[in-house]
Design a protein around this motif. Structure first.
Motif, PDB file in Angstrom:
ATOM      1  N   ALA A 172       0.829  -1.204   0.000  1.00 34.41           N
ATOM      2  CA  ALA A 172       0.000   0.000   0.000  1.00 34.41           C
ATOM      3  C   ALA A 172       0.863   1.254   0.000  1.00 34.41           C
ATOM      4  O   ALA A 172       0.573   2.231  -0.704  1.00 34.41           O
ATOM      5  CB  ALA A 172      -0.931  -0.001   1.219  1.00 34.41           C
ATOM      6  N   ALA A 173       1.951   1.234   0.767  1.00 33.85           N
ATOM      7  CA  ALA A 173       2.865   2.382   0.810  1.00 33.85           C
ATOM      8  C   ALA A 173       3.534   2.595  -0.547  1.00 33.85           C
ATOM      9  O   ALA A 173       3.667   3.735  -1.013  1.00 33.85           O
ATOM     10  CB  ALA A 173       3.923   2.165   1.890  1.00 33.85           C
ATOM     11  N   LEU A 174       3.957   1.511  -1.198  1.00 34.94           N
ATOM     12  CA  LEU A 174       4.569   1.619  -2.521  1.00 34.94           C
ATOM     13  C   LEU A 174       3.582   2.202  -3.530  1.00 34.94           C
ATOM     14  O   LEU A 174       3.930   3.075  -4.335  1.00 34.94           O
ATOM     15  CB  LEU A 174       5.032   0.235  -2.999  1.00 34.94           C
ATOM     16  CG  LEU A 174       6.251  -0.354  -2.311  1.00 34.94           C
ATOM     17  CD1 LEU A 174       6.422  -1.821  -2.707  1.00 34.94           C
ATOM     18  CD2 LEU A 174       7.504   0.431  -2.672  1.00 34.94           C
ATOM     19  N   ALA A 175       2.339   1.712  -3.480  1.00 31.86           N
ATOM     20  CA  ALA A 175       1.316   2.210  -4.403  1.00 31.86           C
ATOM     21  C   ALA A 175       1.010   3.675  -4.143  1.00 31.86           C
ATOM     22  O   ALA A 175       0.864   4.470  -5.082  1.00 31.86           O
ATOM     23  CB  ALA A 175       0.044   1.369  -4.269  1.00 31.86           C
ATOM     24  N   LEU A 176       0.922   4.056  -2.867  1.00 31.02           N
ATOM     25  CA  LEU A 176       0.611   5.444  -2.524  1.00 31.02           C
ATOM     26  C   LEU A 176       1.721   6.385  -2.989  1.00 31.02           C
ATOM     27  O   LEU A 176       1.440   7.463  -3.543  1.00 31.02           O
ATOM     28  CB  LEU A 176       0.412   5.571  -1.016  1.00 31.02           C
ATOM     29  CG  LEU A 176      -0.022   6.947  -0.493  1.00 31.02           C
ATOM     30  CD1 LEU A 176      -1.351   7.359  -1.134  1.00 31.02           C
ATOM     31  CD2 LEU A 176      -0.146   6.940   1.015  1.00 31.02           C
ATOM     32  N   MET A 177       2.976   5.991  -2.785  1.00 30.06           N
ATOM     33  CA  MET A 177       4.090   6.822  -3.245  1.00 30.06           C
ATOM     34  C   MET A 177       4.041   7.006  -4.756  1.00 30.06           C
ATOM     35  O   MET A 177       4.267   8.110  -5.276  1.00 30.06           O
ATOM     36  CB  MET A 177       5.426   6.182  -2.839  1.00 30.06           C
ATOM     37  CG  MET A 177       5.745   6.282  -1.373  1.00 30.06           C
ATOM     38  SD  MET A 177       7.465   5.808  -1.007  1.00 30.06           S
ATOM     39  CE  MET A 177       7.518   4.144  -1.642  1.00 30.06           C
ATOM     40  N   PRO A 237      -4.251   3.636  -6.799  1.00 27.68           N
ATOM     41  CA  PRO A 237      -3.368   3.054  -5.772  1.00 27.68           C
ATOM     42  C   PRO A 237      -3.873   1.721  -5.252  1.00 27.68           C
ATOM     43  O   PRO A 237      -3.076   0.829  -4.944  1.00 27.68           O
ATOM     44  CB  PRO A 237      -3.347   4.126  -4.675  1.00 27.68           C
ATOM     45  CG  PRO A 237      -4.555   4.967  -4.924  1.00 27.68           C
ATOM     46  CD  PRO A 237      -4.766   4.943  -6.391  1.00 27.68           C
ATOM     47  N   THR A 238      -5.202   1.579  -5.150  1.00 33.76           N
ATOM     48  CA  THR A 238      -5.765   0.303  -4.709  1.00 33.76           C
ATOM     49  C   THR A 238      -5.435  -0.793  -5.707  1.00 33.76           C
ATOM     50  O   THR A 238      -5.086  -1.915  -5.339  1.00 33.76           O
ATOM     51  CB  THR A 238      -7.297   0.415  -4.545  1.00 33.76           C
ATOM     52  OG1 THR A 238      -7.603   1.486  -3.653  1.00 33.76           O
ATOM     53  CG2 THR A 238      -7.880  -0.878  -4.015  1.00 33.76           C
ATOM     54  N   SER A 239      -5.531  -0.450  -6.994  1.00 34.89           N
ATOM     55  CA  SER A 239      -5.223  -1.410  -8.055  1.00 34.89           C
ATOM     56  C   SER A 239      -3.767  -1.848  -7.992  1.00 34.89           C
ATOM     57  O   SER A 239      -3.461  -3.049  -8.033  1.00 34.89           O
ATOM     58  CB  SER A 239      -5.526  -0.788  -9.422  1.00 34.89           C
ATOM     59  OG  SER A 239      -5.082  -1.601 -10.470  1.00 34.89           O
ATOM     60  N   LEU A 240      -2.846  -0.879  -7.879  1.00 33.47           N
ATOM     61  CA  LEU A 240      -1.425  -1.214  -7.809  1.00 33.47           C
ATOM     62  C   LEU A 240      -1.103  -2.036  -6.565  1.00 33.47           C
ATOM     63  O   LEU A 240      -0.352  -3.010  -6.621  1.00 33.47           O
ATOM     64  CB  LEU A 240      -0.584   0.069  -7.809  1.00 33.47           C
ATOM     65  CG  LEU A 240      -0.443   0.820  -9.136  1.00 33.47           C
ATOM     66  CD1 LEU A 240       0.272   2.148  -8.916  1.00 33.47           C
ATOM     67  CD2 LEU A 240       0.312  -0.023 -10.155  1.00 33.47           C
ATOM     68  N   VAL A 286       6.147  -1.537 -12.017  1.00 33.33           N
ATOM     69  CA  VAL A 286       6.790  -0.337 -12.566  1.00 33.33           C
ATOM     70  C   VAL A 286       6.255  -0.010 -13.954  1.00 33.33           C
ATOM     71  O   VAL A 286       6.202   1.159 -14.356  1.00 33.33           O
ATOM     72  CB  VAL A 286       8.329  -0.476 -12.590  1.00 33.33           C
ATOM     73  CG1 VAL A 286       8.873  -0.561 -11.176  1.00 33.33           C
ATOM     74  CG2 VAL A 286       8.764  -1.672 -13.414  1.00 33.33           C
ATOM     75  N   PHE A 287       5.842  -1.032 -14.699  1.00 37.78           N
ATOM     76  CA  PHE A 287       5.281  -0.791 -16.030  1.00 37.78           C
ATOM     77  C   PHE A 287       3.950  -0.048 -15.925  1.00 37.78           C
ATOM     78  O   PHE A 287       3.714   0.937 -16.644  1.00 37.78           O
ATOM     79  CB  PHE A 287       5.083  -2.118 -16.765  1.00 37.78           C
ATOM     80  CG  PHE A 287       4.510  -1.973 -18.149  1.00 37.78           C
ATOM     81  CD1 PHE A 287       5.301  -1.507 -19.188  1.00 37.78           C
ATOM     82  CD2 PHE A 287       3.190  -2.301 -18.412  1.00 37.78           C
ATOM     83  CE1 PHE A 287       4.774  -1.361 -20.473  1.00 37.78           C
ATOM     84  CE2 PHE A 287       2.650  -2.159 -19.677  1.00 37.78           C
ATOM     85  CZ  PHE A 287       3.446  -1.698 -20.717  1.00 37.78           C
ATOM     86  N   LEU A 288       3.079  -0.497 -15.024  1.00 36.89           N
ATOM     87  CA  LEU A 288       1.796   0.185 -14.841  1.00 36.89           C
ATOM     88  C   LEU A 288       1.995   1.592 -14.293  1.00 36.89           C
ATOM     89  O   LEU A 288       1.304   2.531 -14.700  1.00 36.89           O
ATOM     90  CB  LEU A 288       0.910  -0.632 -13.893  1.00 36.89           C
ATOM     91  CG  LEU A 288       0.356  -1.942 -14.447  1.00 36.89           C
ATOM     92  CD1 LEU A 288      -0.458  -2.673 -13.386  1.00 36.89           C
ATOM     93  CD2 LEU A 288      -0.507  -1.695 -15.679  1.00 36.89           C
ATOM     94  N   THR A 289       2.937   1.745 -13.360  1.00 33.99           N
ATOM     95  CA  THR A 289       3.234   3.075 -12.840  1.00 33.99           C
ATOM     96  C   THR A 289       3.693   4.000 -13.959  1.00 33.99           C
ATOM     97  O   THR A 289       3.274   5.160 -14.034  1.00 33.99           O
ATOM     98  CB  THR A 289       4.332   3.006 -11.759  1.00 33.99           C
ATOM     99  OG1 THR A 289       3.892   2.171 -10.683  1.00 33.99           O
ATOM    100  CG2 THR A 289       4.641   4.397 -11.202  1.00 33.99           C
TER     101      THR A 289
END
Length: 227
Positions: A116-121, A162-165, A212-215
């Motif tokens: 969750a922290a990675l997605a939020l960042m 972010p929820t998706s990631l 990282v691709f989706l980001t």
């Protein structure tokens, strides 16, 4: 199934580690170890770099960094080059977090708080990149694209990303554990060992790539056509 349920509960349980009298989640302590490893590795690999007559180590390092950099620049465009170091850092962290399971250490990515922290960042950086590229006015204008009627849906999309990631990374890592436990219930020891190697190595790298691709794709969309 009782054995699988018990194993799953144990895997989802976040152990606390005492550090100087403070109770710290195990995933955080392991993450600190990974960061120390990456920092020390970076220092050792970049020592005594040369301009001429470079060593084989430097040649390999430069080739790998160039390939990864070109991959992200190809996704983001020239306007997104400033964000490549972040993406490379996150990729290295997630890769190490997933691969560390080979050594019998519980991957930090099995902790929902970590993913969750990675997605939020990532989402914060994605939205920042859009504001930086388009300006505040252009960013808010994009929320009403293609028509003002779509504004609630565009805002909802930002909240869902972010929820998706987070759930994609956490779910896939945890899903690999569930599959391994099911395999152990029905086949001999040797076969689970082979599959464990697959999930810890190959699948762990795939999940790193997907994140990282989706980001990068979300960031490219946020940057718009500002090239």
């Amino acid at each position: 199934m009782n054995a699988l349920t018990a194993a799953l509960k144990e895997e989802l349980n976040v152990e606390m580690v005492s550090v100087f009298g403070l109770q710290i989640p195990e995933s955080v302590v392991i993450s600190w170890g990974i960061m120390v490893f990456l920092v020390l590795g970076s220092i050792l690999l970049t020592r005594n770099l040369r301009v001429d007559h470079i060593t084989r180590r430097q040649a390999i390092l430069e080739t790998v960094v160039t390939l990864i950099n070109d991959f992200f620049v190809g996704l983001l465009g020239e306007n997104g080059k400033r964000y490549v170091p972040y993406l490379m850092s996150v990729a290295l962290y997630i890769a190490c977090s997933n691969l560390i399971g080979v050594f019998g250490i519980k991957p930090p990515t099995k902790d929902l708080d970590v993913t969750a922290a990675l997605a939020l960042m990532s989402i914060v950086l994605i939205e920042y990149s859009g504001i930086h590229a388009r300006g505040g006015k252009g960013f808010f204008k994009s929320l009403a694209a293609p028509t003002p009627v779509m504004t609630p849906m565009n805002i909802l999309e930002i909240a869902i990303r972010p929820t998706s990631l987070c759930m994609r990374l956490f779910g896939n890592v945890l899903g690999a554990f569930v599959i391994m436990e099911l395999i152990k219930l029905v086949v001999p020891v040797f076969v689970p060992a082979v599959f464990s190697l697959y999930f810890d190595l190959f699948d762990g790298l795939i999940q790193t790539y997907v994140f990282v691709f989706l980001t990068s794709l979300f960031m490219k969309e946020s940057l718009g056509d500002e090239e």
